[in-house]
Design a protein around this motif. Structure first.
Motif, PDB file in Angstrom:
ATOM      1  N   ASP A 217      11.065 -14.642   3.857  1.00  0.00           N
ATOM      2  CA  ASP A 217      10.471 -13.671   2.936  1.00  0.00           C
ATOM      3  C   ASP A 217       9.825 -14.430   1.777  1.00  0.00           C
ATOM      4  O   ASP A 217       8.827 -13.986   1.207  1.00  0.00           O
ATOM      5  N   TYR A 218      10.435 -15.558   1.440  1.00  0.00           N
ATOM      6  CA  TYR A 218       9.855 -16.511   0.491  1.00  0.00           C
ATOM      7  C   TYR A 218       9.823 -17.859   1.189  1.00  0.00           C
ATOM      8  O   TYR A 218      10.847 -18.337   1.691  1.00  0.00           O
ATOM      9  N   ASN A 219       8.661 -18.483   1.228  1.00  0.00           N
ATOM     10  CA  ASN A 219       8.518 -19.822   1.788  1.00  0.00           C
ATOM     11  C   ASN A 219       8.191 -20.789   0.656  1.00  0.00           C
ATOM     12  O   ASN A 219       7.075 -20.793   0.134  1.00  0.00           O
ATOM     13  N   PHE A 220       9.183 -21.594   0.273  1.00  0.00           N
ATOM     14  CA  PHE A 220       9.011 -22.599  -0.774  1.00  0.00           C
ATOM     15  C   PHE A 220       8.957 -23.988  -0.137  1.00  0.00           C
ATOM     16  O   PHE A 220       9.296 -24.166   1.033  1.00  0.00           O
ATOM     17  N   ALA A 221       8.533 -24.971  -0.923  1.00  0.00           N
ATOM     18  CA  ALA A 221       8.534 -26.354  -0.451  1.00  0.00           C
ATOM     19  C   ALA A 221       8.664 -27.282  -1.644  1.00  0.00           C
ATOM     20  O   ALA A 221       8.324 -26.918  -2.774  1.00  0.00           O
ATOM     21  N   GLU A 222       9.163 -28.483  -1.383  1.00  0.00           N
ATOM     22  CA  GLU A 222       9.230 -29.500  -2.428  1.00  0.00           C
ATOM     23  C   GLU A 222       7.898 -30.242  -2.512  1.00  0.00           C
ATOM     24  O   GLU A 222       7.156 -30.315  -1.521  1.00  0.00           O
ATOM     25  N   PRO A 223       7.560 -30.783  -3.680  1.00  0.00           N
ATOM     26  CA  PRO A 223       6.286 -31.493  -3.851  1.00  0.00           C
ATOM     27  C   PRO A 223       6.123 -32.643  -2.857  1.00  0.00           C
ATOM     28  O   PRO A 223       7.053 -33.401  -2.603  1.00  0.00           O
ATOM     29  N   GLY A 224       4.919 -32.728  -2.282  1.00  0.00           N
ATOM     30  CA  GLY A 224       4.589 -33.840  -1.408  1.00  0.00           C
ATOM     31  C   GLY A 224       5.177 -33.783  -0.021  1.00  0.00           C
ATOM     32  O   GLY A 224       4.962 -34.708   0.777  1.00  0.00           O
ATOM     33  N   ALA A 225       5.909 -32.722   0.306  1.00  0.00           N
ATOM     34  CA  ALA A 225       6.554 -32.644   1.615  1.00  0.00           C
ATOM     35  C   ALA A 225       5.521 -32.579   2.734  1.00  0.00           C
ATOM     36  O   ALA A 225       4.521 -31.875   2.620  1.00  0.00           O
TER      37      ALA A 225
END
Length: 290
Positions: A217-225
């Motif tokens: 429902d929320y797709n987050f990611a860490e920087p540079g992944a």
């Protein structure tokens, strides 16, 4: 006079490089792969494995990630005793599994359980790239499925941290079946109003990207992944075009609408607790656009 200059003793002694290697404890220092800055490992750990100079995000072990997110003393692990077997009789597979178990102190490439983040109870699944490169075998799929079923039964949200090289080749089609298995239980979870959050970390690739990692429902990611399905070279050869330099990075996916937000590691706990509290109270999501 010239003789005095050339015969003058050196002020500083040269230490042989081999002696330096022996005197410096292994693992004391780390060099940032991005900016090349050398830093103490302990300082890096205190900074959640993020380079203080350039913000590069190192890979993070599952236990350390859980400690960084979950309220102290609230985490309970699920299915820690589940072990992979060798259903296809793949040569050397058992030995590789045993080697990874000793190296990581884990039984598989994912840790599941439940805990509280700033007082908000949630079910967690954290993949660990140190074990078989976080590849998705039968046990990984089973643990995710069981965790989702627990979240469904107890009306809890579910958060998955992905870090994977994709399907586990030693398990062949059984590994590929986990894509359908996890996606099916996720559909049931969603149909019953469950909140599902994914946080993609470096790297998230292959069948994991093509299944549960992209269904939040929320797709987050860490920087540079690095996030993608097929490799860059294969795609370029297929379409016969050169891809952008930032292709398959978290920032590229955010720009093209495939992520909701790129969240620095130091902000993850606050961001996740905010989403969990928001849905528990039925609040407004407009903050996400800021």
């Amino acid at each position: 006079m010239l003789n005095n200059i050339f015969n003058k003793k050196k002020k500083y002694a040269t230490v042989p490089s081999q002696q330096v290697r022996q005197d410096v404890p292994e693992g004391l220092m780390k060099k940032c792969p991005s900016c090349k800055k050398i830093m103490y490992t302990k300082e890096l750990q205190k900074n959640l494995y993020v380079c203080q100079s350039c913000g590069y995000h190192y890979q993070m072990a599952s236990d350390e990630r859980i400690v960084s997110l979950v309220d102290e003393g609230t985490f309970t692990e699920f299915d820690a005793d589940l072990l992979s077997e060798n259903p296809l009789g793949f040569p050397g597979y058992e030995e590789k599994l045993e080697k990874d178990r000793k190296k990581t102190s884990l039984n598989e490439a994912i840790v599941t359980g439940k805990g509280k983040i700033n007082g908000n109870e949630t079910v967690l699944a954290v993949m660990d790239a140190r074990f078989r490169m976080g590849s998705m075998g039968s046990v990984v799929g089973e643990k995710i499925t069981r965790a989702l079923e627990h979240a469904l039964d107890y009306h809890l949200p579910m958060i998955i941290f992905t870090a994977s090289g994709g399907a586990r080749m030693q398990e062949g089609v059984l590994s590929l079946m986990q894509m359908a298995k996890t996606s099916t239980v996720l559909k049931k979870f969603s149909d019953n109003g469950g909140l599902f959050i994914t946080v993609m970390t470096h790297p998230t690739t292959g069948g994991v990207t093509a299944s549960f990692a992209s269904l939040g429902d929320y797709n987050f990611a860490e920087p540079g992944a690095l996030i993608g399905f097929a490799g860059r070279r294969i795609i370029e050869q297929t379409i016969r075009e050169e891809l952008p330099a930032d292709f398959q990075t978290a920032e590229f996916l955010l720009k093209h609408g495939q992520l909701d937000r790129v969240v620095p590691r130091k902000e993850l706990r606050e961001t996740l607790s905010k989403v969990l509290a928001l849905h528990a109270q039925g609040g407004d999501e407009t903050w996400l656009q800021n």
